[in-house]
Design an enzyme around this catalytic site. Structure first.
Site, PDB file in Angstrom:
ATOM      1  N   HIS A  58       0.884  -1.177   0.000  1.00 31.13           N
ATOM      2  CA  HIS A  58       0.000   0.000   0.000  1.00 31.13           C
ATOM      3  C   HIS A  58       0.922   1.228   0.000  1.00 31.13           C
ATOM      4  O   HIS A  58       2.047   1.159   0.510  1.00 31.13           O
ATOM      5  CB  HIS A  58      -0.828  -0.046   1.281  1.00 31.13           C
ATOM      6  CG  HIS A  58      -1.925   0.958   1.367  1.00 31.13           C
ATOM      7  ND1 HIS A  58      -1.698   2.278   1.632  1.00 31.13           N
ATOM      8  CD2 HIS A  58      -3.265   0.818   1.242  1.00 31.13           C
ATOM      9  CE1 HIS A  58      -2.861   2.920   1.673  1.00 31.13           C
ATOM     10  NE2 HIS A  58      -3.834   2.055   1.436  1.00 31.13           N
ATOM     11  N   LYS A  98     -10.469  -0.026  10.066  1.00 26.94           N
ATOM     12  CA  LYS A  98     -10.693  -1.303   9.372  1.00 26.94           C
ATOM     13  C   LYS A  98     -11.089  -2.402  10.354  1.00 26.94           C
ATOM     14  O   LYS A  98     -11.349  -3.527   9.955  1.00 26.94           O
ATOM     15  CB  LYS A  98      -9.435  -1.723   8.623  1.00 26.94           C
ATOM     16  CG  LYS A  98      -9.102  -0.826   7.425  1.00 26.94           C
ATOM     17  CD  LYS A  98      -8.026  -1.468   6.598  1.00 26.94           C
ATOM     18  CE  LYS A  98      -7.247  -0.475   5.761  1.00 26.94           C
ATOM     19  NZ  LYS A  98      -7.966   0.132   4.680  1.00 26.94           N
ATOM     20  N   ASP A 112       2.872  -4.358   8.429  1.00 24.53           N
ATOM     21  CA  ASP A 112       1.712  -3.495   8.200  1.00 24.53           C
ATOM     22  C   ASP A 112       0.478  -4.375   8.381  1.00 24.53           C
ATOM     23  O   ASP A 112       0.123  -5.164   7.510  1.00 24.53           O
ATOM     24  CB  ASP A 112       1.793  -2.913   6.774  1.00 24.53           C
ATOM     25  CG  ASP A 112       0.516  -2.213   6.350  1.00 24.53           C
ATOM     26  OD1 ASP A 112      -0.461  -2.203   7.128  1.00 24.53           O
ATOM     27  OD2 ASP A 112       0.479  -1.686   5.217  1.00 24.53           O
ATOM     28  N   GLN A 162      -4.674  -4.488   7.259  1.00 21.70           N
ATOM     29  CA  GLN A 162      -5.690  -5.347   6.670  1.00 21.70           C
ATOM     30  C   GLN A 162      -5.903  -6.625   7.477  1.00 21.70           C
ATOM     31  O   GLN A 162      -6.986  -7.178   7.491  1.00 21.70           O
ATOM     32  CB  GLN A 162      -5.256  -5.699   5.233  1.00 21.70           C
ATOM     33  CG  GLN A 162      -6.379  -6.021   4.293  1.00 21.70           C
ATOM     34  CD  GLN A 162      -7.374  -4.893   4.175  1.00 21.70           C
ATOM     35  OE1 GLN A 162      -6.992  -3.750   3.928  1.00 21.70           O
ATOM     36  NE2 GLN A 162      -8.643  -5.173   4.373  1.00 21.70           N
ATOM     37  N   CYS A 195      -4.812   2.202  -3.737  1.00 25.31           N
ATOM     38  CA  CYS A 195      -3.564   2.728  -3.125  1.00 25.31           C
ATOM     39  C   CYS A 195      -2.376   1.793  -3.327  1.00 25.31           C
ATOM     40  O   CYS A 195      -1.410   1.838  -2.557  1.00 25.31           O
ATOM     41  CB  CYS A 195      -3.749   3.026  -1.640  1.00 25.31           C
ATOM     42  SG  CYS A 195      -4.899   4.343  -1.327  1.00 25.31           S
TER      43      CYS A 195
END
Lengths: 313, 400
Positions: free
Chosen positions: B116, B218, B192, B195, B359
């Site tokens: 991303h 999220k 990261d 998600q 993104c």
């Protein structure tokens, strides 16, 4: 093509709404990209297309399929319709400004700027009671071969000529009168006034009186004329008040009465009406400004435009 | 097993007549009522500053914020709440790392080929500013992580910053192995987890992750909230890039004394309501079983994948196996702008899906794909919604 349509539509809507302004900017960007032979990368065209087809698809798959297939064609059709309707609207605006009606001179069709059609209302000739809109084309109304020499005239030699055919008993003539007076004064125009007894017998006597006063008193006629247009209609139309009115202006009442009732006057007034009928007049007021006919009480700007030769079409 | 009816009753958005078919949870999850109520509770009942205010309202606000911090620490199995730094989102967390870690010219940093922008652009900036060497680990064609490539690239690397679950295709990278290999090679690892955090259990101890970052929005939490986790000993070595109010113990005209972690990284007045809401979201998620979530998402993903495979023009991004793609089905049609599809789906049945490059522009540019349409689901989505999506898509294909 959809970008151009969107730019125009959202551009106009953007004048009133900030959210539409953003869409207009997106459409502008898209148009710019397209005219510089680059792809429209904002996805704007696709977004518009998707939204339209999606809406149609909810109702009919067949129509959606058709719209999707011939999207560009439909866009062109709408573009042409939009250009056409824009021209039509501009023409309407121009007509309203210079003629007082969106549909053109003396045209009494529906006009959004004047929904009641008040700028085209006239008193039909020979009708003793009703006043209202009479739809005829102004092209038949003309001063050609019409002799106006017997009618009251002032500012002879003026650059412009204003002919006002009105009736004291007609509301619309009364409405137009102050504007015509103002126009004549401002432009020092050659002014001919013709009283048309639109309401039959009830207005005949005033026509006769006017004829006699003009014959004998000339300049004083104009004061008399103004008085009749500005005083209560019922009062001036009542024959019993004629002498009182004549006295008010220091006219020789007996002399005027004799004149009014004379065969010669009746013949002369009849001849004048006949002459006026040659103009194909169909209602009062009818105003000729440098020979161009304006039927019905127009806003002052219409008369001013005509005399200033602001009318191009 | 997930009881969607019960879950949906916790979300106000599913009340009423016009209920959207929300299939965009990879971008933004919906919020349960309890999260919104917790946030409102702050504004209605104790809208005060934390830490500095001695009054009862301030104390209550402090207590709630610190409770949220503890809950989050517990949720990811951090050693203690000091390792939890509140941020605005994952992007801010990664920026904090990039700008606070003592990177030097020539340091090698590894990222994957489908990051991303949040985990790409800050590193590109660092490359420009400091002169780090940024290396891209090329993945397999089906979107899965290529450990062999990684093993080659990690030699001499100082830092590895990779996406845990990709928002592009839903594929989860083998974080545990990656971290193990990286550590063996002396590299630190940042994950990261934007998600993954909402879809699978994240245990920072088990993973042995040095740093992780994730966003509240999220994981059923409020927008504008996020967390940056770091091992305490590592966090203490970082030099905050944003300083000012709330980061110092004291200051004179000549100097200042920094607070300890986590405060030294939380400059300025924080989004207390958001933090409290995030704490509540974590509580809500804590009540769910992640195995049930995974099972539920797989069921929906399997159905949609199978149905999409009936359209020969559709190309699914990532693995063909739905079990590898979490709650994400991302697909495209060659030479077709997928925005149109997303808009039509919305128009036809109020289906909210995401179209674009999500993104991850770098990946799309490298593959020369214009854009894609991403369907992503979560615990509140039903099989009926999946069917509505497929039926609507079928309708669109009929007119094309």
């Amino acid at each position: 093509m959809p970008c151009i349509v969107a730019l125009i539509v959202f551009g106009i809507m953007g004048i009133f709404s900030a959210s539409q302004r953003a869409l207009a900017k997106e459409a502008l960007d898209c148009v710019f990209k397209r005219v510089t032979f680059r792809p429209c990368n904002t996805g704007f065209a696709e977004k518009v297309k998707g939204k339209l087809i999606g809406k149609v698809l909810k109702r009919s798959t067949f129509l959606a399929k058709l719209l999707n297939k011939y999207y560009e064609v439909f866009s062109w059709i709408f573009f042409i319709l939009m250009v056409g309707s824009t021209i039509w609207v501009l023409r309407g605006g121009y007509n309203f400004y210079v003629y007082g009606s969106c549909n053109g001179l003396n045209s009494s069709g529906f006009c959004a700027f004047d929904p009641s059609g008040s700028n085209n209302k006239v008193t039909p000739l020979g009708d003793s009671e009703t006043c209202g809109t009479v739809q005829k084309t102004e092209k038949t109304v003309t001063l050609k071969n019409v002799d106006l020499s017997s009618f009251p005239t002032k500012n002879v030699g003026g650059k412009d000529t204003v002919v006002f055919i009105g009736c004291y008993a007609c509301d619309y003539s009364r409405k137009a009168y102050p504007d015509i007076l103002k126009l004549v004064k401002n432009k020092n125009a050659n002014y001919i006034f013709a009283h048309y007894p639109a309401k039959g017998e009830v207005t005949n006597s005033l026509a006769n009186a006017g004829y006699c006063i003009n014959k004998d008193y000339k300049e004083k006629f104009w004061d008399w004329n103004s008085y009749l247009f500005t005083t209560d209609k019922n009062y001036i139309l009542d024959p019993a008040n004629l002498n009182t009115m004549l006295t008010k202006f220091s006219f020789d009442v007996q002399k005027i009465n004799e004149c009014v009732n004379s065969i010669e006057t009746k013949d002369a007034v009849e001849a004048e009406v006949k002459e006026l009928n040659k103009t194909n007049i169909y209602g009062t007021p009818t105003i000729f400004i440098n020979s161009k006919a304006f039927v019905g009480p127009k806003p002052y700007r219409v008369y001013r435009s005509a005399i200033n030769r602001f009318i191009f079409f | 097993m997930i009881n969607t009816d019960k879950i949906r009753s916790d979300f106000k958005i599913f009340d009423g007549k016009k209920v959207p078919v929300y299939l965009d949870s990879a971008c933004m999850s919906l919020k349960p009522n309890s999260v919104i109520e917790a946030m409102n509770g702050y504004y209605y009942e104790f809208p005060a500053c934390t830490n500095r205010s001695p009054h009862k309202l301030g104390q209550k606000a402090t207590k709630k914020v610190e409770e949220a911090r503890k809950n989050i620490a517990k949720f990811i199995n951090a050693n203690n709440e000091k390792e939890i730094i509140f941020t605005r989102n994952t992007t801010e967390g990664i920026n904090l790392l990039v700008n606070s870690f003592p990177f030097e010219k020539g340091d090698i940093v590894l990222i994957t080929d489908k990051e991303h922008n949040s985990n790409l652009v800050p590193w590109l900036r660092l490359k420009e500013k400091v002169g780090i060497i940024l290396k891209i680990i090329k993945g397999n064609d089906d979107g899965t992580f290529n450990l062999e490539n990684f093993k080659k690239e990690v030699l001499g690397a100082k830092f590895v910053s990779i996406v845990h679950t990709s928002n592009l295709d839903g594929v989860t990278n083998p974080a545990k192995e990656i971290i193990e290999i990286a550590h063996q090679n002396g590299a630190l690892v940042h994950l990261d987890c934007a998600q993954s955090i909402a879809h699978q259990k994240i245990d920072v101890k088990k993973l042995d992750a040095d740093f992780i970052a994730f966003s509240g929005h999220k994981m059923m939490g409020p927008t504008g909230t996020g967390v940056f986790y770091g091992k305490q000993k590592l966090l203490e070595k970082l030099s905050p890039f944003m300083v000012g109010g709330d980061t110092v113990l004291s200051s004179t005209y000549e100097s200042y004394e920094m607070l300890e972690i986590p405060e030294k990284f939380e400059a300025g007045l924080q989004d207390y309501a958001g933090i409290i809401g995030l704490g509540e979201a974590v509580k809500y998620l804590g009540k769910l079983d992640y195995k049930d979530i995974e099972e539920h998402e797989l069921k929906l993903n399997k159905y949609i994948t199978e149905e999409l495979q009936k359209f020969p023009q559709i190309k699914i991004i990532g693995s063909a196996d739905p079990s590898l793609r979490s709650g994400v089905v991302n697909f495209y049609i060659e030479n077709t702008d997928m925005h149109k599809f997303a808009i039509m789906l919305d128009e036809i049945a109020g289906i909210a899906v995401r179209s674009g490059q999500h993104c991850v522009h770098s990946w799309f540019h490298s593959k020369k794909i214009y854009n894609s349409l991403r369907v992503s689901f979560y615990v509140y989505n039903t099989m009926e919604e999946a069917e509505v999506f497929i039926n609507s898509l079928t309708k669109i294909f009929k007119i094309l």
